[in-house]
Design a protein around this motif. Structure first.
Motif, mmCIF file in Angstrom:
data_model
loop_
_atom_site.group_PDB
_atom_site.id
_atom_site.type_symbol
_atom_site.label_atom_id
_atom_site.label_comp_id
_atom_site.label_asym_id
_atom_site.label_seq_id
_atom_site.Cartn_x
_atom_site.Cartn_y
_atom_site.Cartn_z
ATOM 1 N N PRO A 296 0.786 -1.237 0.000
ATOM 2 C CA PRO A 296 0.000 0.000 0.000
ATOM 3 C C PRO A 296 0.817 1.286 0.000
ATOM 4 O O PRO A 296 0.270 2.358 -0.280
ATOM 5 N N VAL A 297 2.107 1.217 0.321
ATOM 6 C CA VAL A 297 2.904 2.449 0.372
ATOM 7 C C VAL A 297 3.552 2.776 -0.969
ATOM 8 O O VAL A 297 4.184 3.823 -1.107
ATOM 9 N N LEU A 298 3.391 1.910 -1.951
ATOM 10 C CA LEU A 298 4.001 2.159 -3.254
ATOM 11 C C LEU A 298 3.302 3.314 -3.972
ATOM 12 O O LEU A 298 2.112 3.557 -3.771
ATOM 13 N N PRO A 299 4.044 4.037 -4.825
ATOM 14 C CA PRO A 299 3.421 5.145 -5.567
ATOM 15 C C PRO A 299 2.361 4.634 -6.530
ATOM 16 O O PRO A 299 2.444 3.513 -7.034
ATOM 17 N N GLN A 300 1.365 5.480 -6.748
ATOM 18 C CA GLN A 300 0.271 5.158 -7.649
ATOM 19 C C GLN A 300 0.426 5.925 -8.959
ATOM 20 O O GLN A 300 1.216 6.863 -9.054
ATOM 21 N N ALA A 301 -0.341 5.533 -9.946
ATOM 22 C CA ALA A 301 -0.338 6.250 -11.215
ATOM 23 C C ALA A 301 -0.869 7.660 -11.010
ATOM 24 O O ALA A 301 -1.694 7.918 -10.122
#
Length: 231
Positions: free
Chosen positions: A117-122
């Protein structure tokens, strides 16, 4: 070869899959459920994404027509196989290697992620473009929504990925605007001894000018070599 969100098996270009076949491998492409000529779950209504988001934020797992685990089970068709997946197909391939270790010889996860969940999103404009109605009337918008729901409830898969022991290659485009490169890096970190191959000039696609390099890398991992580039 497992396709991505809302796409048919023909999304794998002919030069790409024939290039693998020319190396002596039997190549199997197929349509995921709710895509192409596969089974469509039209009797199931398209998910309510607002309700889905509320349930997930509350720590509840909402009911969805099917999950990535179901889609991974769909791919079990022969005794053993090397598994290659792109985007959503990479997520399905990861689950396949985790759930069915005795059936998977190697794993290649292309332009995919871990659900961390902490990964960057588009970027918002990229997501808006993705959610526009498809220009091809033969594409099933309800099916794509059901596939999105399956990804949404999959959660963080890193603990499951840590149990994968087969030779693994993670390929990611340095210029991917939809699933940022950090997602590929996280995938490689989460799978023991995975080889990470970033490709300059590659976005969320497999352009023709990187196909040969990608084929070489996949074949090296399938052959059990520790380096994706074979050096």
């Amino acid at each position: 070869m497992i396709s991505g969100l809302g796409t048919q098996m023909i999304r794998w270009s002919e030069p790409f899959w024939t290039g693998l076949a020319a190396r002596g491998y039997r190549v199997i492409r197929f349509d995921n459920r709710d895509a192409g000529r596969s089974t469509h779950f039209s009797a199931s209504p398209a998910p309510d994404f607002d309700a889905l988001a509320i349930a997930l934020m509350a720590g509840r797992r909402p009911d969805v027509p099917y999950t990535l685990d179901d889609m991974a089970a769909d791919a079990i068709s022969i005794a053993k196989a090397h598994v290659v997946g792109r985007s959503m197909g990479g997520m399905i391939a990861q689950v396949l290697a985790s759930n069915h270790a005795d059936r998977v010889l190697s794993l290649t996860s292309i332009m995919s992620s871990t659900g961390n969940p902490v990964l960057p999103q588009a970027a918002p404009d990229v997501m808006a473009m993705m959610m526009r109605p498809a220009p091809d009337p033969m594409i099933d918008p309800g099916g794509t929504a059901r596939q999105i729901a399956a990804m949404a409830v999959a959660g963080d898969r890193r603990a499951r990925l840590a149990n994968i022991t087969v030779p693994t290659l993670v390929i990611h485009g340095v210029d991917d605007p939809l699933i940022p490169p950090a997602c590929g890096q996280d995938t490689a970190r989460s799978i023991p001894n995975a080889v990470y191959l970033p490709i300059e000039g590659m976005g969320h696609d497999l352009p023709r000018d990187v196909e040969e390099r990608t084929i070489n890398a996949i074949c090296n991992v399938m052959a059990g070599q520790s380096s994706a580039e074979g050096t």
